[in-house]
Scaffold this motif. Structure first.
Motif, short mmCIF file in Angstrom:
data_model
loop_
_atom_site.label_atom_id
_atom_site.label_comp_id
_atom_site.label_asym_id
_atom_site.label_seq_id
_atom_site.Cartn_x
_atom_site.Cartn_y
_atom_site.Cartn_z
N MET A 153 -0.60 0.05 5.98
CA MET A 153 -0.25 0.18 4.52
C MET A 153 -1.15 1.25 4.03
SD MET A 153 0.12 -2.47 1.42
CE MET A 153 -1.99 -2.77 1.50
N LEU A 154 -2.68 1.01 4.41
CA LEU A 154 -3.44 1.90 4.04
C LEU A 154 -3.52 3.26 4.85
CD1 LEU A 154 -6.56 -0.46 3.79
CD2 LEU A 154 -5.06 0.43 1.71
N ARG A 155 -2.91 3.31 5.76
CA ARG A 155 -3.23 4.67 6.53
C ARG A 155 -1.74 5.28 6.62
NH1 ARG A 155 -3.90 1.67 11.66
NH2 ARG A 155 -1.89 1.66 12.79
N GLY A 156 -0.81 4.63 6.15
CA GLY A 156 0.56 5.23 6.11
C GLY A 156 1.22 5.79 7.26
N ALA A 157 0.71 5.12 8.49
CA ALA A 157 1.05 5.45 9.99
C ALA A 157 1.49 4.26 10.48
CB ALA A 157 -0.06 6.24 10.47
N ASP A 165 11.30 -9.08 13.26
CA ASP A 165 12.55 -8.37 13.01
C ASP A 165 12.80 -6.93 13.21
OD1 ASP A 165 11.00 -7.20 11.13
OD2 ASP A 165 11.98 -8.26 9.37
N GLY A 166 11.77 -6.33 13.64
CA GLY A 166 11.56 -4.78 14.15
C GLY A 166 11.30 -4.03 13.16
N ALA A 167 10.99 -4.36 11.74
CA ALA A 167 10.84 -3.65 10.54
C ALA A 167 9.51 -3.13 10.77
CB ALA A 167 10.99 -4.72 9.41
N ALA A 168 8.95 -1.99 10.13
CA ALA A 168 7.76 -1.31 10.36
C ALA A 168 6.75 -2.34 9.60
CB ALA A 168 7.91 0.03 9.89
N PRO A 169 5.53 -2.69 10.04
CA PRO A 169 4.72 -3.59 9.38
C PRO A 169 4.68 -2.92 7.93
CG PRO A 169 4.08 -2.74 11.57
CD PRO A 169 5.07 -2.06 11.40
N GLY A 170 4.35 -4.03 7.27
CA GLY A 170 4.15 -3.52 5.91
C GLY A 170 5.26 -2.87 4.75
#
Length: 171
Positions: A153-157, A165-170
């Motif tokens: 979340m803090l680096r946006g990468a 569930d395969g979703a991007a973290p955060g």
């Protein structure tokens, strides 16, 4: 870009409800999210991560169960053959039957080509734990996942911490 707030500054100044929603995507524990949001502003990412660890260590057994219930099986890399999916599903079913919750693992630093082997190895190894031992291991994995999702979340990468569930973290 000058004048553009950093992700930490945006998090620190976000409305409480938005911060809580972002935090719940990192670790699904309402008390953890409220505590983290309530202690803003954080002076730097290290302070945020230290607070995350402290709040995660304080989860009650019920809160841990709630957070575990929100997790799902880690996503496998694209191109993984179907037999691997079958093996992973069988191992996960055995784990969930024994412990009553999804298997959680933080894959930070694990190369994509080693993901399947690491997941299967860890599930098989952890199946030997008794429920109390596994609760401790699962809590530590959740803490590590929360840290990695916050870092994402803090680096946006991208991050190798996974939600099952395969979703991007955060997100």
């Amino acid at each position: 870009m000058p004048g553009t707030p950093s992700p930490l500054e945006r998090f620190n100044t976000a409305p409480a409800q938005d911060a809580e929603r972002a935090l719940l995507a990192c670790l699904h524990s309402l008390r953890w999210a409220l505590r983290m949001a309530g202690h803003r502003p954080y002076p730097d990412p290290a302070s945020l991560l230290a607070a995350s660890d402290e709040a995660a260590y304080d989860l009650s057994p019920e809160e841990l169960a709630q957070a575990l219930a929100a997790e799902t099986l880690p996503a496998l890399p694209e191109g993984t053959y179907s037999a691997a999916h079958t093996a992973l599903n069988a191992a996960h079913a055995a784990y969930e039957t024994k412990f009553g919750h999804a298997f959680v693992i933080c894959l930070d630093g694990v190369p994509p080509e080693e993901t399947l082997d690491r997941i299967l190895e860890d599930i098989r190894s952890r199946l030997a734990n008794d429920p109390d031992e596994e609760r401790v291991v699962a809590a530590e994995e959740l803490r590590r996942l929360a840290r990695e999702r916050l870092t994402h979340m803090l680096r946006g990468a991208g991050s190798r911490a996974t939600s099952h569930d395969g979703a991007a973290p955060g997100t």
